[in-house]
Design a protein around this motif. Sequence first.
Motif, mmCIF file in Angstrom:
data_model
loop_
_atom_site.group_PDB
_atom_site.id
_atom_site.type_symbol
_atom_site.label_atom_id
_atom_site.label_comp_id
_atom_site.label_asym_id
_atom_site.label_seq_id
_atom_site.Cartn_x
_atom_site.Cartn_y
_atom_site.Cartn_z
ATOM 1 N N ALA A 1 23.556 -35.159 2.470
ATOM 2 C CA ALA A 1 22.594 -34.409 1.662
ATOM 3 C C ALA A 1 22.982 -32.940 1.589
ATOM 4 O O ALA A 1 22.917 -32.316 0.519
ATOM 5 C CB ALA A 1 21.187 -34.563 2.229
ATOM 6 N N ALA A 2 23.394 -32.372 2.713
ATOM 7 C CA ALA A 2 23.809 -30.967 2.721
ATOM 8 C C ALA A 2 25.044 -30.764 1.849
ATOM 9 O O ALA A 2 25.140 -29.774 1.116
ATOM 10 C CB ALA A 2 24.087 -30.517 4.148
ATOM 11 N N GLY A 3 25.963 -31.711 1.878
ATOM 12 C CA GLY A 3 27.154 -31.613 1.041
ATOM 13 C C GLY A 3 26.823 -31.699 -0.434
ATOM 14 O O GLY A 3 27.367 -30.952 -1.250
ATOM 15 N N LEU A 4 25.925 -32.602 -0.779
ATOM 16 C CA LEU A 4 25.520 -32.726 -2.179
ATOM 17 C C LEU A 4 24.797 -31.476 -2.666
ATOM 18 O O LEU A 4 25.042 -30.988 -3.762
ATOM 19 C CB LEU A 4 24.617 -33.950 -2.360
ATOM 20 N N LEU A 5 23.904 -30.972 -1.857
ATOM 21 C CA LEU A 5 23.138 -29.792 -2.261
ATOM 22 C C LEU A 5 24.012 -28.549 -2.321
ATOM 23 O O LEU A 5 23.809 -27.678 -3.157
ATOM 24 C CB LEU A 5 21.955 -29.576 -1.321
ATOM 25 N N GLY A 6 24.971 -28.467 -1.434
ATOM 26 C CA GLY A 6 25.862 -27.309 -1.437
ATOM 27 C C GLY A 6 26.836 -27.320 -2.604
ATOM 28 O O GLY A 6 27.274 -26.275 -3.071
ATOM 29 N N GLY A 7 27.168 -28.502 -3.104
ATOM 30 C CA GLY A 7 28.132 -28.619 -4.193
ATOM 31 C C GLY A 7 27.498 -28.671 -5.568
ATOM 32 O O GLY A 7 28.149 -29.009 -6.538
#
Length: 72
Positions: A13-19
Amino acid sequence: MMTKTMALVMVLAAGLLGGCENMTPGQKGAVTGAALGTGIGMVAGGSFGTVVGAGLIGGAAGYITGSAIGNR
Protein backbone atom coordinates in the motif's frame (compact mmCIF):
# COMPACT_ATOMS: atom_id res chain seq x y z
CA MET A 1 1.26 -15.80 9.50
CA MET A 2 -1.28 -12.96 9.77
CA THR A 3 1.41 -10.52 10.92
CA LYS A 4 3.53 -11.25 7.85
CA THR A 5 0.52 -10.84 5.60
CA MET A 6 -0.43 -7.51 7.15
CA ALA A 7 3.15 -6.28 6.91
CA LEU A 8 3.22 -7.20 3.23
CA VAL A 9 -0.10 -5.45 2.61
CA MET A 10 1.13 -2.29 4.33
CA VAL A 11 4.38 -2.25 2.34
CA LEU A 12 2.50 -2.71 -0.93
CA ALA A 13 0.00 0.00 0.00
CA ALA A 14 2.82 2.41 0.84
CA GLY A 15 4.50 1.62 -2.47
CA LEU A 16 1.32 2.20 -4.43
CA LEU A 17 0.54 5.45 -2.66
CA GLY A 18 4.08 6.71 -3.00
CA GLY A 19 4.16 5.98 -6.74
CA CYS A 20 0.87 7.73 -7.52
CA GLU A 21 1.99 11.33 -7.58
CA ASN A 22 0.42 12.14 -10.95
CA MET A 23 -3.00 10.66 -10.11
CA THR A 24 -6.18 12.69 -9.61
CA PRO A 25 -7.63 12.98 -6.09
CA GLY A 26 -10.39 10.56 -7.10
CA GLN A 27 -7.91 7.94 -8.24
CA LYS A 28 -5.81 8.34 -5.10
CA GLY A 29 -8.96 7.96 -3.00
CA ALA A 30 -9.90 4.80 -4.88
CA VAL A 31 -6.51 3.20 -4.27
CA THR A 32 -6.53 4.17 -0.60
CA GLY A 33 -10.12 3.01 -0.08
CA ALA A 34 -9.48 -0.30 -1.80
CA ALA A 35 -6.37 -0.93 0.29
CA LEU A 36 -8.15 -0.06 3.52
CA GLY A 37 -11.23 -2.11 2.65
CA THR A 38 -9.16 -5.13 1.75
CA GLY A 39 -6.99 -4.79 4.86
CA ILE A 40 -9.99 -4.50 7.14
CA GLY A 41 -11.62 -7.50 5.47
CA MET A 42 -8.44 -9.55 5.99
CA VAL A 43 -8.08 -8.53 9.62
CA ALA A 44 -11.73 -9.35 10.27
CA GLY A 45 -11.03 -12.86 8.99
CA GLY A 46 -13.47 -12.78 6.10
CA SER A 47 -13.55 -15.28 3.26
CA PHE A 48 -11.97 -14.46 -0.08
CA GLY A 49 -15.25 -13.14 -1.48
CA THR A 50 -15.78 -10.92 1.54
CA VAL A 51 -12.28 -9.48 1.30
CA VAL A 52 -12.66 -8.76 -2.42
CA GLY A 53 -16.08 -7.19 -1.83
CA ALA A 54 -14.71 -5.01 0.94
CA GLY A 55 -11.91 -3.86 -1.36
CA LEU A 56 -14.36 -3.00 -4.15
CA ILE A 57 -16.69 -1.12 -1.82
CA GLY A 58 -13.75 0.72 -0.23
CA GLY A 59 -12.40 1.64 -3.67
CA ALA A 60 -15.76 3.02 -4.79
CA ALA A 61 -16.22 5.01 -1.60
CA GLY A 62 -12.66 6.32 -1.82
CA TYR A 63 -13.16 7.42 -5.43
CA ILE A 64 -16.34 9.27 -4.62
CA THR A 65 -14.77 10.98 -1.62
CA GLY A 66 -11.56 11.82 -3.45
CA SER A 67 -13.47 13.25 -6.39
CA ALA A 68 -15.60 15.40 -4.08
CA ILE A 69 -12.50 16.74 -2.35
CA GLY A 70 -10.74 17.34 -5.67
CA ASN A 71 -13.67 19.36 -7.03
CA ARG A 72 -13.60 21.86 -4.17
